[in-house]
Design a protein around this motif. Sequence first.
Motif, PDB file in Angstrom:
ATOM      1  N   ARG A 232       0.861  -1.191   0.000  1.00  0.00           N
ATOM      2  CA  ARG A 232       0.000   0.000   0.000  1.00  0.00           C
ATOM      3  C   ARG A 232       0.894   1.236   0.000  1.00  0.00           C
ATOM      4  O   ARG A 232       1.671   1.463   0.918  1.00  0.00           O
ATOM      5  CB  ARG A 232      -0.897  -0.011   1.223  1.00  0.00           C
ATOM      6  N   ARG A 245       1.214  -5.143   3.440  1.00  0.00           N
ATOM      7  CA  ARG A 245       0.164  -5.837   4.197  1.00  0.00           C
ATOM      8  C   ARG A 245       0.173  -7.311   3.811  1.00  0.00           C
ATOM      9  O   ARG A 245       0.028  -7.646   2.625  1.00  0.00           O
ATOM     10  CB  ARG A 245      -1.200  -5.208   3.913  1.00  0.00           C
ATOM     11  N   ASP A 290      -3.248   0.242  -3.721  1.00  0.00           N
ATOM     12  CA  ASP A 290      -2.844  -1.121  -3.381  1.00  0.00           C
ATOM     13  C   ASP A 290      -2.170  -1.715  -4.604  1.00  0.00           C
ATOM     14  O   ASP A 290      -2.764  -1.746  -5.693  1.00  0.00           O
ATOM     15  CB  ASP A 290      -4.066  -1.972  -3.030  1.00  0.00           C
ATOM     16  N   GLU A 303      -6.380  -0.968  -6.587  1.00  0.00           N
ATOM     17  CA  GLU A 303      -7.410   0.046  -6.343  1.00  0.00           C
ATOM     18  C   GLU A 303      -6.790   1.278  -5.717  1.00  0.00           C
ATOM     19  O   GLU A 303      -5.668   1.235  -5.207  1.00  0.00           O
ATOM     20  CB  GLU A 303      -8.540  -0.489  -5.462  1.00  0.00           C
TER      21      GLU A 303
HETATM   22 MG   LIG Z   1      -7.845  -2.452  -1.183  1.00  0.00          MG
END
Ligand SMILES: [Mg+2]
Length: 353
Positions: A232, A245, A290, A303
């Motif tokens: 991210r 993540r 992301d 996204e």
């Molecule tokens: Mg996402």
Amino acid sequence: MNKEIKIAIHRREKSFSDYWIDWCENNNVNFKIVDAYESNIINEISDCDGFMWHWHQDSYADQLFARQLTLAITGMGVKVFPDVNTSWHFDDKLGQKYLFESLGIPHIKTFVFYEKDKAKDWINHATYPLVFKLRGGAGSNNVKKVRNKREAKYLVNKAFGSGFPVVDVYEVAWQALWEYRRDKKFIKLLRFGYYFIRAIVGLKPKSMSLRERQKGYIYVQDFMPNNTYDDRMVVVGKRCFCIRRMCRKNDFRASGSGIKIYDHSVFPKESIALAFLVAKKIGTQSIAMDLVYDKNGKPRVVEISYCFVTDKFNGYFNEKLEWVNARVTPQIFMIEDFMAAIEQKEYFKTAVC
Ligand SMILES: [Mg+2]
Ligand SMILES: Nc1ncnc2c1ncn2[C@@H]1O[C@H](COP(=O)(O)OP(=O)(O)O)[C@@H](O)[C@H]1O
């Protein structure tokens, strides 16, 4: 700070406005608190140079009018955060599909159908697995792997039939179960029990009571295998903040897992450069994106979102891709950049006179 500049802030507790208001108080900024839900909001803002509102994807009301209000206020010559470029695609994966394609942003091949017959034809010849998503959602709540034609057919029938709720209550319960497995705390087990019972008896979260079911379209995209995490990247102005993540155990989805790595040495320079490029192409004041990696190890944008949850970082990358070590809060950079942009406008006004 230029005393003549005045901004309006919509206050929502535990949102970005907490940081913005503190910053204004500490820096002697002329500001007023306004309520975006008041019918006279345009009049309230008309004596201001800027308007800041951290509106939210889960709010039925915000989704109804935040974009429209932003556009209208922009037309008055008042600067807005988030502005149109920053926010029109927020929580809207359909809009983002077209945006990524139109700007040549590296993305995952995505298919969308608004007609049942075309969708049915397509799934007969598609290559599986695929990833199905609703246009909105967070924390992977509305993201599912579609393993075969049978599963795809079920989803198509549902998409063009009763549709999907904006929040999947069973996913909420599985998320609570995942959090118990991750943390092994009894309180989390109780939480799971609570959400599971709510799901069984059909009690919906308050935030979705007014929101319409999602139907009349189907969104599917290629599955990018072997990603054990997503990266991210958050770009606010000229700074890029990074979080890795990790995916949930036995799951391809990282968003919402709560297992995060902040060590800046793990982030590929290519991904940081891409983050700056995407922010520039879209023209955003703030963007969280992301990234997952394709079979050649190249980053692709899954996204984007103008807001995000993290508020403390131990540093960021600058546009030269150099690490800047400093304990920082991106939400404060938002208002610093915002005020600087307004001052720039003032400067031009004065210069023209
Ligand atoms: Mg996402
Ligand atoms: N096409 C894909 N291939 C592989 N993994 C994906 C794909 N799309 C999403 N993911 C994974 O699923 C997670 C959730 O997807 P995302 O579209 O970001 O939904 P959300 O809005 O819920 O965060 C991502 O963080 C990523 O780990």
